[in-house]
Design a protein around this motif. Structure first.
Motif, PDB file in Angstrom:
ATOM      1  N   ALA A   7      63.467   6.817  41.790  1.00  0.00           N
ATOM      2  CA  ALA A   7      62.106   7.326  41.949  1.00  0.00           C
ATOM      3  C   ALA A   7      61.160   6.209  42.401  1.00  0.00           C
ATOM      4  CB  ALA A   7      61.606   7.934  40.644  1.00  0.00           C
ATOM      5  N   ILE A   8      60.101   6.623  43.114  1.00  0.00           N
ATOM      6  CA  ILE A   8      59.007   5.707  43.438  1.00  0.00           C
ATOM      7  C   ILE A   8      58.125   5.627  42.201  1.00  0.00           C
ATOM      8  CG2 ILE A   8      57.032   5.281  44.935  1.00  0.00           C
ATOM      9  CD1 ILE A   8      58.438   6.902  47.078  1.00  0.00           C
ATOM     10  N   LEU A   9      58.043   4.457  41.615  1.00  0.00           N
ATOM     11  CA  LEU A   9      57.481   4.301  40.279  1.00  0.00           C
ATOM     12  C   LEU A   9      56.281   3.366  40.304  1.00  0.00           C
ATOM     13  CD1 LEU A   9      59.366   3.918  36.984  1.00  0.00           C
ATOM     14  CD2 LEU A   9      57.858   2.062  37.633  1.00  0.00           C
ATOM     15  N   THR A  10      55.244   3.736  39.574  1.00  0.00           N
ATOM     16  CA  THR A  10      54.081   2.872  39.370  1.00  0.00           C
ATOM     17  C   THR A  10      54.085   2.422  37.919  1.00  0.00           C
ATOM     18  OG1 THR A  10      52.796   4.101  41.011  1.00  0.00           O
ATOM     19  CG2 THR A  10      51.578   2.676  39.511  1.00  0.00           C
ATOM     20  N   ASN A  11      54.184   1.118  37.715  1.00  0.00           N
ATOM     21  CA  ASN A  11      54.190   0.547  36.365  1.00  0.00           C
ATOM     22  C   ASN A  11      52.807  -0.024  36.087  1.00  0.00           C
ATOM     23  OD1 ASN A  11      54.645  -0.750  33.939  1.00  0.00           O
ATOM     24  ND2 ASN A  11      56.615  -1.604  34.549  1.00  0.00           N
ATOM     25  N   TYR A  12      52.063   0.620  35.179  1.00  0.00           N
ATOM     26  CA  TYR A  12      50.696   0.197  34.888  1.00  0.00           C
ATOM     27  C   TYR A  12      50.642  -1.002  33.947  1.00  0.00           C
ATOM     28  CZ  TYR A  12      49.121   4.488  37.106  1.00  0.00           C
ATOM     29  OH  TYR A  12      48.880   5.484  38.019  1.00  0.00           O
ATOM     30  N   HIS A  13      51.790  -1.466  33.468  1.00  0.00           N
ATOM     31  CA  HIS A  13      51.827  -2.655  32.624  1.00  0.00           C
ATOM     32  C   HIS A  13      52.289  -3.894  33.394  1.00  0.00           C
ATOM     33  CE1 HIS A  13      51.925  -0.633  28.372  1.00  0.00           C
ATOM     34  NE2 HIS A  13      50.887  -0.290  29.106  1.00  0.00           N
ATOM     35  N   ARG A  14      52.520  -3.775  34.672  1.00  0.00           N
ATOM     36  CA  ARG A  14      52.957  -4.916  35.481  1.00  0.00           C
ATOM     37  C   ARG A  14      52.058  -5.048  36.701  1.00  0.00           C
ATOM     38  NH1 ARG A  14      58.110  -6.589  33.951  1.00  0.00           N
ATOM     39  NH2 ARG A  14      58.369  -5.932  31.785  1.00  0.00           N
ATOM     40  N   PRO A  15      51.655  -6.242  37.109  1.00  0.00           N
ATOM     41  CA  PRO A  15      51.928  -7.519  36.438  1.00  0.00           C
ATOM     42  C   PRO A  15      51.083  -7.758  35.208  1.00  0.00           C
ATOM     43  CG  PRO A  15      50.546  -7.882  38.348  1.00  0.00           C
ATOM     44  CD  PRO A  15      50.899  -6.425  38.364  1.00  0.00           C
ATOM     45  N   GLU A  16      49.944  -7.048  35.090  1.00  0.00           N
ATOM     46  CA  GLU A  16      49.099  -7.159  33.907  1.00  0.00           C
ATOM     47  C   GLU A  16      48.867  -5.765  33.342  1.00  0.00           C
ATOM     48  OE1 GLU A  16      48.295  -9.908  32.558  1.00  0.00           O
ATOM     49  OE2 GLU A  16      48.910 -11.277  34.163  1.00  0.00           O
ATOM     50  N   GLN A  17      48.625  -5.716  32.036  1.00  0.00           N
ATOM     51  CA  GLN A  17      48.444  -4.421  31.383  1.00  0.00           C
ATOM     52  C   GLN A  17      47.055  -3.848  31.630  1.00  0.00           C
ATOM     53  OE1 GLN A  17      49.893  -4.413  27.407  1.00  0.00           O
ATOM     54  NE2 GLN A  17      49.046  -2.429  26.899  1.00  0.00           N
ATOM     55  N   ASP A  18      46.026  -4.709  31.762  1.00  0.00           N
ATOM     56  CA  ASP A  18      44.684  -4.196  32.017  1.00  0.00           C
ATOM     57  C   ASP A  18      44.584  -3.699  33.452  1.00  0.00           C
ATOM     58  OD1 ASP A  18      44.760  -7.298  32.321  1.00  0.00           O
ATOM     59  OD2 ASP A  18      43.130  -6.648  33.634  1.00  0.00           O
ATOM     60  N   LYS A  67      54.302   5.891  35.939  1.00  0.00           N
ATOM     61  CA  LYS A  67      54.076   7.172  36.613  1.00  0.00           C
ATOM     62  C   LYS A  67      55.090   7.303  37.727  1.00  0.00           C
ATOM     63  CE  LYS A  67      50.617   9.876  39.148  1.00  0.00           C
ATOM     64  NZ  LYS A  67      49.222   9.895  39.673  1.00  0.00           N
ATOM     65  N   LEU A  68      55.832   8.411  37.724  1.00  0.00           N
ATOM     66  CA  LEU A  68      56.838   8.662  38.743  1.00  0.00           C
ATOM     67  C   LEU A  68      56.224   9.429  39.902  1.00  0.00           C
ATOM     68  CD1 LEU A  68      59.890   9.686  36.532  1.00  0.00           C
ATOM     69  CD2 LEU A  68      59.135   7.401  37.196  1.00  0.00           C
ATOM     70  N   ASP A  69      56.888   9.361  41.058  1.00  0.00           N
ATOM     71  CA  ASP A  69      56.378  10.085  42.221  1.00  0.00           C
ATOM     72  C   ASP A  69      56.490  11.593  42.056  1.00  0.00           C
ATOM     73  OD1 ASP A  69      59.117  10.074  42.248  1.00  0.00           O
ATOM     74  OD2 ASP A  69      59.294   9.833  44.422  1.00  0.00           O
ATOM     75  N   THR A  70      57.291  12.039  41.082  1.00  0.00           N
ATOM     76  CA  THR A  70      57.392  13.469  40.800  1.00  0.00           C
ATOM     77  C   THR A  70      56.303  13.960  39.838  1.00  0.00           C
ATOM     78  OG1 THR A  70      59.026  12.918  39.093  1.00  0.00           O
ATOM     79  CG2 THR A  70      59.856  13.595  41.255  1.00  0.00           C
ATOM     80  N   GLY A  71      55.424  13.057  39.374  1.00  0.00           N
ATOM     81  CA  GLY A  71      54.287  13.450  38.562  1.00  0.00           C
ATOM     82  C   GLY A  71      54.390  13.121  37.085  1.00  0.00           C
ATOM     83  N   GLU A  72      55.561  12.715  36.595  1.00  0.00           N
ATOM     84  CA  GLU A  72      55.699  12.402  35.174  1.00  0.00           C
ATOM     85  C   GLU A  72      54.951  11.115  34.840  1.00  0.00           C
ATOM     86  OE1 GLU A  72      58.209  13.141  37.107  1.00  0.00           O
ATOM     87  OE2 GLU A  72      58.981  15.048  36.334  1.00  0.00           O
ATOM     88  N   VAL A  73      54.167  11.149  33.765  1.00  0.00           N
ATOM     89  CA  VAL A  73      53.350  10.019  33.340  1.00  0.00           C
ATOM     90  C   VAL A  73      53.554   9.810  31.849  1.00  0.00           C
ATOM     91  CG1 VAL A  73      51.019   9.057  33.184  1.00  0.00           C
ATOM     92  CG2 VAL A  73      51.624  10.501  35.114  1.00  0.00           C
ATOM     93  N   GLY A  74      53.728   8.555  31.425  1.00  0.00           N
ATOM     94  CA  GLY A  74      53.854   8.280  29.995  1.00  0.00           C
ATOM     95  C   GLY A  74      54.474   6.925  29.733  1.00  0.00           C
ATOM     96  N   TRP A  75      54.744   6.682  28.459  1.00  0.00           N
ATOM     97  CA  TRP A  75      55.354   5.422  28.031  1.00  0.00           C
ATOM     98  C   TRP A  75      56.873   5.559  28.043  1.00  0.00           C
ATOM     99  CZ3 TRP A  75      51.177   7.695  25.678  1.00  0.00           C
ATOM    100  CH2 TRP A  75      49.986   6.963  25.656  1.00  0.00           C
ATOM    101  N   VAL A  76      57.555   4.518  28.506  1.00  0.00           N
ATOM    102  CA  VAL A  76      59.017   4.499  28.444  1.00  0.00           C
ATOM    103  C   VAL A  76      59.408   4.259  26.987  1.00  0.00           C
ATOM    104  CG1 VAL A  76      61.114   3.366  29.214  1.00  0.00           C
ATOM    105  CG2 VAL A  76      59.205   3.667  30.797  1.00  0.00           C
ATOM    106  N   SER A  77      60.004   5.262  26.359  1.00  0.00           N
ATOM    107  CA  SER A  77      60.332   5.180  24.938  1.00  0.00           C
ATOM    108  C   SER A  77      61.713   4.591  24.703  1.00  0.00           C
ATOM    109  CB  SER A  77      60.250   6.577  24.309  1.00  0.00           C
ATOM    110  OG  SER A  77      60.661   6.557  22.966  1.00  0.00           O
TER     111      SER A  77
END
Length: 369
Positions: A226-237, A189-199
């Motif tokens: 961008a200020i980025l939130t990675n929901y798969h790091r450090p763990e995916q759950d 998820k980017l700080d500009t609001g975009e959410v999804g999987w990096v393809s």
């Protein structure tokens, strides 16, 4: 040997070359199909190289043999051989560039564990191999490449100044993958609001696939900044919270017990739930309508939280109805004091009166003889 026979032999050899190449290509396809699935990945790239060079190399070799015969061509045979040799080297260069790109991608996926496509590494590898192959081809046909390298250096500087933005995106893409802060397949998820999987991360843009399935194209430079939130790091759950409230007259210990039982059952039954995780209940506010608390659940993936929350709310609502636990409606209780009550309260502070009927009853008792 007369010329018609020589021309016939040359034509037969020129035609036989592509036919031999096609035969070899079909043979490679059959060998690849017979290879076991365990070893197929090991030989896939070798089979791919053989498949790519079979037809062009055999065709060009057949033409070179045909040209070497005394057919009496008006063109110099040496010039034709040089052209055919250059064409063969270019064909091999294209095949080797493809093989090198596959090797780099395979190594990258094995190191990073990425299942998606990383076309940036493929593009860079192909470009390097093609440039080197082109220089070697020019040198082999007698073209001096030393002045060409100097001209390429000056031209590269001019191109770098003209393509500043493009090069910035290129190096930003390399930085994104080299830093390993995000990999194709991660949910971000980017700080500009975009959410999804990096393809994919290519030489200019990063492609994000959102939950509805659309593609969001982000320039590499903006993605890297961008200020980025990675929901798969450090763990995916990840943990998710659900806000709930109960009436003030409820037994909070019993409410907590029932809520935890429902949460455990829902997380165990759903594939998206994290069955080994222990849900939690935390009371936090005396609200306007009831005691508010937070239920903490755990899900395996970010996108699965919607199903988990939905099923939990439905199950919790059914269980609360069975246990007669009241989920309060938004409401407020107003205590209105009449003027008579206010006057008596000012005269007698110990008097506890709330309604006009109680005031009248108290006055009647006081006036009795």
């Amino acid at each position: 040997m007369n010329k018609p026979v020589v021309w016939a032999i040359a034509a037969a050899i020129a035609i036989a070359g592509p036919l031999i190449g096609i035969t070899l290509r079909r043979l490679v396809d059959r060998l690849e199909a017979k290879t076991s699935t365990r070893t197929r990945a090991m030989y896939r790239m070798a089979f791919g190289l053989a498949r790519d060079i079979a037809v062009p190399v055999c065709s060009l070799v057949g033409l070179m043999i045909a040209v070497s015969l005394p057919t009496g061509l008006p063109i110099s045979p040496d010039l034709v051989r040089r052209i055919l040799t250059a064409a063969m080297m270019l064909a091999i260069t294209f095949a080797v560039s493809r093989l090198a790109a596959e090797v780099v991608i395979s190594i990258t996926r094995r190191i990073t564990g990425v299942a998606g496509s990383v076309s940036l590494f493929s593009t860079i590898t192909k470009t390097i191999v093609l440039v080197l192959g082109l220089l070697i081809t020019l040198d082999s046909v007698g073209v001096k490449i030393t002045p060409l390298l100097g001209a390429l250096g000056i031209g590269a500087l001019a191109i770098a100044l003209a393509l500043e933005g493009t090069l910035a995106n290129l190096f930003a893409g390399v930085h994104i993958l080299a830093s390993k802060t995000v990999n194709p397949g991660d949910f971000v998820k980017l700080d500009t609001g975009e959410v999804g999987w990096v393809s994919d991360v290519n030489w200019r843009t990063t492609t994000i696939q959102d939950i509805p399935g659309n593609y969001i194209i982000v320039p590499n430079r903006k993605f890297a900044e961008a200020i980025l939130t990675n929901y798969h790091r450090p763990e995916q759950d990840m943990a998710i919270t659900v806000e709930v409230s109960a009436a003030y007259d409820s037994d909070l210990d019993f409410v907590e017990e029932v809520t935890l039982d429902v949460a455990r059952r829902v997380m165990k039954e759903l594939d998206c739930g994290f069955a080994s995780a222990d849900p939690r209940v935390r009371f936090h506010t005396f609200g306007d309508s009831g005691v508010e608390f937070r239920v903490v659940l755990r899900t395996r993936n970010y996108e699965d939280q919607y199903l988990l929350v939905s099923e939990f709310i439905k199950a919790l609502h059914r269980r609360y109805r069975q246990e007669r636990i009241v989920i309060p409606y938004p409401m407020r209780v107003l205590h209105i004091q009449s003027p008579t009550t206010a006057a008596l309260a000012s005269l007698d502070p110990d008097l506890s009166l709330t309604t006009a009927s109680e005031v009248n009853a108290d006055l009647a008792r006081r006036t009795e003889p």
